[in-house]
Design an enzyme around this catalytic site. Structure first.
Site, PDB file in Angstrom:
ATOM      1  N   LYS A  15       0.830  -1.220   0.000  1.00 53.68           N
ATOM      2  CA  LYS A  15       0.000   0.000   0.000  1.00 53.68           C
ATOM      3  C   LYS A  15       0.862   1.267   0.000  1.00 53.68           C
ATOM      4  O   LYS A  15       0.622   2.177  -0.784  1.00 53.68           O
ATOM      5  CB  LYS A  15      -0.924   0.024   1.239  1.00 53.68           C
ATOM      6  CG  LYS A  15      -1.887  -1.130   1.333  1.00 53.68           C
ATOM      7  CD  LYS A  15      -2.823  -0.977   2.526  1.00 53.68           C
ATOM      8  CE  LYS A  15      -2.124  -0.976   3.860  1.00 53.68           C
ATOM      9  NZ  LYS A  15      -1.586  -2.286   4.284  1.00 53.68           N
ATOM     10  N   ARG A  89      -9.785   0.685   8.154  1.00 55.23           N
ATOM     11  CA  ARG A  89      -9.371  -0.679   8.465  1.00 55.23           C
ATOM     12  C   ARG A  89     -10.447  -1.432   9.235  1.00 55.23           C
ATOM     13  O   ARG A  89     -10.258  -2.600   9.562  1.00 55.23           O
ATOM     14  CB  ARG A  89      -8.108  -0.641   9.324  1.00 55.23           C
ATOM     15  CG  ARG A  89      -6.842  -0.756   8.534  1.00 55.23           C
ATOM     16  CD  ARG A  89      -5.652  -0.597   9.469  1.00 55.23           C
ATOM     17  NE  ARG A  89      -4.574  -1.436   9.094  1.00 55.23           N
ATOM     18  CZ  ARG A  89      -3.410  -0.982   8.603  1.00 55.23           C
ATOM     19  NH1 ARG A  89      -3.230   0.295   8.410  1.00 55.23           N
ATOM     20  NH2 ARG A  89      -2.465  -1.820   8.304  1.00 55.23           N
ATOM     21  N   ARG A 128      11.990  -6.019   5.136  1.00 54.85           N
ATOM     22  CA  ARG A 128      11.705  -4.596   4.916  1.00 54.85           C
ATOM     23  C   ARG A 128      12.583  -3.684   5.776  1.00 54.85           C
ATOM     24  O   ARG A 128      12.764  -3.919   6.965  1.00 54.85           O
ATOM     25  CB  ARG A 128      10.229  -4.369   5.251  1.00 54.85           C
ATOM     26  CG  ARG A 128       9.765  -2.947   5.181  1.00 54.85           C
ATOM     27  CD  ARG A 128       8.294  -2.861   4.913  1.00 54.85           C
ATOM     28  NE  ARG A 128       7.459  -3.022   6.092  1.00 54.85           N
ATOM     29  CZ  ARG A 128       6.136  -2.847   6.081  1.00 54.85           C
ATOM     30  NH1 ARG A 128       5.516  -2.535   4.951  1.00 54.85           N
ATOM     31  NH2 ARG A 128       5.447  -3.009   7.178  1.00 54.85           N
ATOM     32  N   ARG A 161      11.189  -1.856  10.974  1.00 52.96           N
ATOM     33  CA  ARG A 161      10.134  -1.321  11.833  1.00 52.96           C
ATOM     34  C   ARG A 161       9.960  -2.280  13.002  1.00 52.96           C
ATOM     35  O   ARG A 161       9.975  -3.486  12.799  1.00 52.96           O
ATOM     36  CB  ARG A 161       8.831  -1.254  11.033  1.00 52.96           C
ATOM     37  CG  ARG A 161       8.466   0.157  10.646  1.00 52.96           C
ATOM     38  CD  ARG A 161       7.352   0.164   9.660  1.00 52.96           C
ATOM     39  NE  ARG A 161       6.124  -0.461  10.130  1.00 52.96           N
ATOM     40  CZ  ARG A 161       5.014  -0.541   9.409  1.00 52.96           C
ATOM     41  NH1 ARG A 161       4.989  -0.034   8.206  1.00 52.96           N
ATOM     42  NH2 ARG A 161       3.937  -1.118   9.889  1.00 52.96           N
ATOM     43  N   ARG A 172      -1.020  -8.621  13.624  1.00 49.48           N
ATOM     44  CA  ARG A 172      -1.481  -7.689  12.577  1.00 49.48           C
ATOM     45  C   ARG A 172      -2.305  -8.432  11.531  1.00 49.48           C
ATOM     46  O   ARG A 172      -3.318  -7.916  11.050  1.00 49.48           O
ATOM     47  CB  ARG A 172      -0.283  -6.978  11.936  1.00 49.48           C
ATOM     48  CG  ARG A 172       0.351  -5.965  12.895  1.00 49.48           C
ATOM     49  CD  ARG A 172       1.769  -5.596  12.501  1.00 49.48           C
ATOM     50  NE  ARG A 172       1.873  -4.921  11.229  1.00 49.48           N
ATOM     51  CZ  ARG A 172       2.993  -4.849  10.526  1.00 49.48           C
ATOM     52  NH1 ARG A 172       4.093  -5.421  10.951  1.00 49.48           N
ATOM     53  NH2 ARG A 172       3.004  -4.189   9.390  1.00 49.48           N
TER      54      ARG A 172
HETATM   55  P1  ADP Z   1       0.972  -1.995   7.601  1.00 56.90           P
HETATM   56  O1  ADP Z   1       0.001  -1.696   6.525  1.00 56.90           O
HETATM   57  O2  ADP Z   1       2.267  -2.518   7.080  1.00 56.90           O
HETATM   58  O3  ADP Z   1       0.398  -2.850   8.696  1.00 56.90           O
HETATM   59  P2  ADP Z   1       0.694   0.709   8.666  1.00 56.90           P
HETATM   60  O4  ADP Z   1       1.790   1.694   8.723  1.00 56.90           O
HETATM   61  O5  ADP Z   1      -0.436   0.991   7.747  1.00 56.90           O
HETATM   62  O6  ADP Z   1       1.401  -0.676   8.322  1.00 56.90           O
HETATM   63  O7  ADP Z   1       0.060   0.489  10.130  1.00 56.90           O
HETATM   64  C1  ADP Z   1       0.880   0.240  11.249  1.00 56.90           C
HETATM   65  C2  ADP Z   1       0.009   0.198  12.515  1.00 56.90           C
HETATM   66  O8  ADP Z   1      -0.632   1.470  12.724  1.00 56.90           O
HETATM   67  C3  ADP Z   1      -1.124  -0.812  12.525  1.00 56.90           C
HETATM   68  O9  ADP Z   1      -0.689  -2.109  12.895  1.00 56.90           O
HETATM   69  C4  ADP Z   1      -2.071  -0.173  13.573  1.00 56.90           C
HETATM   70  O10 ADP Z   1      -1.628  -0.403  14.889  1.00 56.90           O
HETATM   71  C5  ADP Z   1      -1.931   1.319  13.291  1.00 56.90           C
HETATM   72  N1  ADP Z   1      -2.942   1.770  12.307  1.00 56.90           N
HETATM   73  C6  ADP Z   1      -2.681   2.219  11.049  1.00 56.90           C
HETATM   74  N2  ADP Z   1      -3.815   2.519  10.398  1.00 56.90           N
HETATM   75  C7  ADP Z   1      -4.844   2.226  11.255  1.00 56.90           C
HETATM   76  C8  ADP Z   1      -6.258   2.309  11.180  1.00 56.90           C
HETATM   77  N3  ADP Z   1      -6.898   2.742  10.081  1.00 56.90           N
HETATM   78  N4  ADP Z   1      -6.993   1.911  12.266  1.00 56.90           N
HETATM   79  C9  ADP Z   1      -6.408   1.482  13.374  1.00 56.90           C
HETATM   80  N5  ADP Z   1      -5.061   1.371  13.516  1.00 56.90           N
HETATM   81  C10 ADP Z   1      -4.272   1.751  12.484  1.00 56.90           C
END
Ligand code: ADP
Length: 219
Positions: A15, A89, A128, A161, A172
């Site tokens: 993404k 999400r 990554r 990360r 996750r």
């Molecule tokens: P990835 O897509 O690789 O999991 P992100 O950077 O999008 O990484 O998200 C990292 C973390 O940030 C998630 O595991 C969650 O804890 C938090 N997060 C990100 N976007 C949301 C969302 N829309 N709702 C709730 N938590 C979120």
């Protein structure tokens, strides 16, 4: 080009990479709650400190906090369209977004879903590397960065990360399967869901996304 898009998919589905390519190619502004929260944590703001532990566990941050981030962002930058990377999400987040947009007499153009196998996710996440300062993402396999983990754009440090640990990834993925997957139905019913095979190389995936953005894919 003014488009309102959400990018959905498992962790590691690409993404962030695709969102950046969309911005570069089409000039549509992008935002990512995950990236915002990581920056807030590095800056040790109250929001960053409040949510750091949740991110570290691999759980989702409460909807209320995330929706507020998006509302604030839309107020400031929403006039030019958007790509949301990692939002919504959960079903309540998707419903909140729909109601915010309807208040602005607007609606989403497409919900782009990057579909990847669990094997792809594990391979990508375990290799990554990300810049602490600007978020540039690359892979440990890239020979350029193996000996000198320094960001080519800002000279920041490239690191793994902390939530890219394999046991955190398990959480996750569980969150994704239980809370995010139902959005496929939600956007399917609105006839804006576009599924794209994210297992392929970034340029091929981007080719398909570009066709969706340019409206060359029938509904
Ligand atoms: P990835 O897509 O690789 O999991 P992100 O950077 O999008 O990484 O998200 C990292 C973390 O940030 C998630 O595991 C969650 O804890 C938090 N997060 C990100 N976007 C949301 C969302 N829309 N709702 C709730 N938590 C979120």
């Amino acid at each position: 080009m003014k488009r309102r898009l959400v990018l959905l998919g498992a962790p590691g589905s690409g993404k962030g990479t695709q969102a950046e390519m969309i911005t570069r190619q089409f000039g549509i502004p992008v935002t990512s709650p995950g990236a915002i929260l990581r920056r807030e944590k590095d800056l040790e703001t109250p929001l960053g400190l409040e949510t750091a532990e949740i991110l570290q566990r691999g759980d989702l941050v409460p909807d209320k906090i995330i929706v507020k981030l998006i509302e604030d962002w839309l107020r400031l930058h929403g006039g030019y369209g958007f790509v949301f990377d990692g939002f919504p999400r959960t079903l309540p987040q998707a419903e909140s977004l729909a109601s915010i947009l309807s208040g602005l007499h607007a609606s989403l153009d497409a919900a782009i879903w990057l579909e990847v196998s669990e094997e792809t996710v594990r391979a990508r996440i375990s290799g990554r590397l990300q810049c602490r300062t600007c978020g540039f993402t690359t892979s440990m396999d890239s020979a350029k960065f193996a000996d000198r983990p320094i960001c080519p754009y800002c000279e920041g440090r490239l690191e793994r990360r902390s939530d890219d640990d394999m046991s955190v990834l398990q959480t996750r993925l569980r969150e994704y399967n239980t809370k995010t997957q139902p959005l496929a139905d939600f956007y399917g019913k609105m006839s804006i869901l576009r599924r794209i095979d994210g297992n392929r190389d970034r340029e091929t995936v981007f080719g398909d996304i570009s066709r969706v953005i340019e409206n060359k894919v029938p509904a």
